[in-house]
Scaffold this active site. Structure first.
Site, PDB file in Angstrom:
ATOM      1  N   GLU A  92      -0.677  -3.350  11.464  1.00 10.66           N
ATOM      2  CA  GLU A  92       0.144  -3.019  10.306  1.00 10.66           C
ATOM      3  C   GLU A  92       1.584  -3.456  10.570  1.00 10.66           C
ATOM      4  OE1 GLU A  92      -0.933   0.492   7.715  1.00 10.66           O
ATOM      5  OE2 GLU A  92       0.778   1.232   8.828  1.00 10.66           O
ATOM      6  N   HIS A 117       3.430  -4.793   3.880  1.00  8.93           N
ATOM      7  CA  HIS A 117       3.332  -5.254   5.264  1.00  8.93           C
ATOM      8  C   HIS A 117       2.893  -6.714   5.298  1.00  8.93           C
ATOM      9  CE1 HIS A 117       3.640  -1.276   7.119  1.00  8.93           C
ATOM     10  NE2 HIS A 117       2.810  -0.833   6.212  1.00  8.93           N
ATOM     11  N   HIS A 122       5.035   0.475  -0.359  1.00  9.52           N
ATOM     12  CA  HIS A 122       5.761  -0.481   0.477  1.00  9.52           C
ATOM     13  C   HIS A 122       4.782  -1.559   0.913  1.00  9.52           C
ATOM     14  CE1 HIS A 122       3.922   2.317   3.317  1.00  9.52           C
ATOM     15  NE2 HIS A 122       3.924   1.317   4.197  1.00  9.52           N
ATOM     16  N   HIS A 160       0.857  -1.194   0.000  1.00  7.34           N
ATOM     17  CA  HIS A 160       0.000   0.000   0.000  1.00  7.34           C
ATOM     18  C   HIS A 160       0.886   1.234   0.000  1.00  7.34           C
ATOM     19  CE1 HIS A 160      -0.293   1.245   4.561  1.00  7.34           C
ATOM     20  NE2 HIS A 160       0.930   0.923   4.238  1.00  7.34           N
ATOM     21  N   CYS A 198       5.532   6.680   4.601  1.00  8.02           N
ATOM     22  CA  CYS A 198       4.375   5.876   4.170  1.00  8.02           C
ATOM     23  C   CYS A 198       3.733   6.384   2.887  1.00  8.02           C
ATOM     24  CB  CYS A 198       3.333   5.772   5.283  1.00  8.02           C
ATOM     25  SG  CYS A 198       3.959   4.822   6.674  1.00  8.02           S
ATOM     26  N   HIS A 252      -1.394 -10.696  -1.162  1.00  4.26           N
ATOM     27  CA  HIS A 252      -0.503 -10.457  -2.303  1.00  4.26           C
ATOM     28  C   HIS A 252      -1.123  -9.525  -3.339  1.00  4.26           C
ATOM     29  CE1 HIS A 252       1.758 -13.601  -0.366  1.00  4.26           C
ATOM     30  NE2 HIS A 252       2.795 -13.211  -1.076  1.00  4.26           N
TER      31      HIS A 252
HETATM   32 ZN   LIG Z   1       2.470   0.975   5.534  1.00  7.14          ZN
END
Ligand SMILES: [Zn+2]
Length: 136
Positions: free
Chosen positions: A127, A30, A28, A15, A24, A69
């Site tokens: 997260e 998570h 990137h 995201h 952010c 994914h």
């Molecule tokens: Zn993030």
């Protein structure tokens, strides 16, 4: 007395947070963890709110199909969505920024829809191991 069960589910996704002041704002990923809390008016004949496997099958199944994914993209983030589509990536478009808060709210709605006979008390989205959002 009210008994609540909690099922943990995990998924991997990318995201970026539009308008974020710091790191952010960059794409990137998570390893998200989800905890869904469910209760029922009474336990079933063998003493369960619901079998844990049914929560996994229904909400976990939806997550696997839609979020795992995939890249979670705000509907306002068209350049990123187009770039991801052009390389054949899985994209899940959200009506708002893909923050932990908004993902938790999305999953609360989905869980309420999928587990109709039960009370979905909350959905928590981690997260990172230290940062989570709770939707009730
Ligand atoms: Zn993030």
């Amino acid at each position: 007395m009210r008994t609540i069960i909690i099922r943990r589910l995990e998924f991997d996704a990318g995201h970026r947070v539009l308008g974020h002041e710091g790191k952010c704002r960059h794409p990137h990923g998570h390893r998200y963890a989800v905890e869904i809390e469910v209760s029922a008016p009474e336990l079933d004949s063998i003493g369960r709110v619901i079998d844990f496997s049914i929560v996994k099958e229904l909400l976990g199944g939806w997550i696997d199909e839609n979020l795992d994914h995939a890249f979670l993209v705000s509907v306002e983030d068209e350049p990123l969505a187009e770039a991801l589509h052009s390389v054949g990536s899985n994209v899940y478009t959200m009506m708002n920024n893909p923050t932990a808060e908004n993902i938790a709210a999305l999953l609360l709605l989905k869980a309420t829809d999928l587990l109709r006979d039960l009370m979905v008390e909350s959905v928590t989205v981690y997260e990172t191991p230290n940062c989570r959002a709770v939707a009730r």
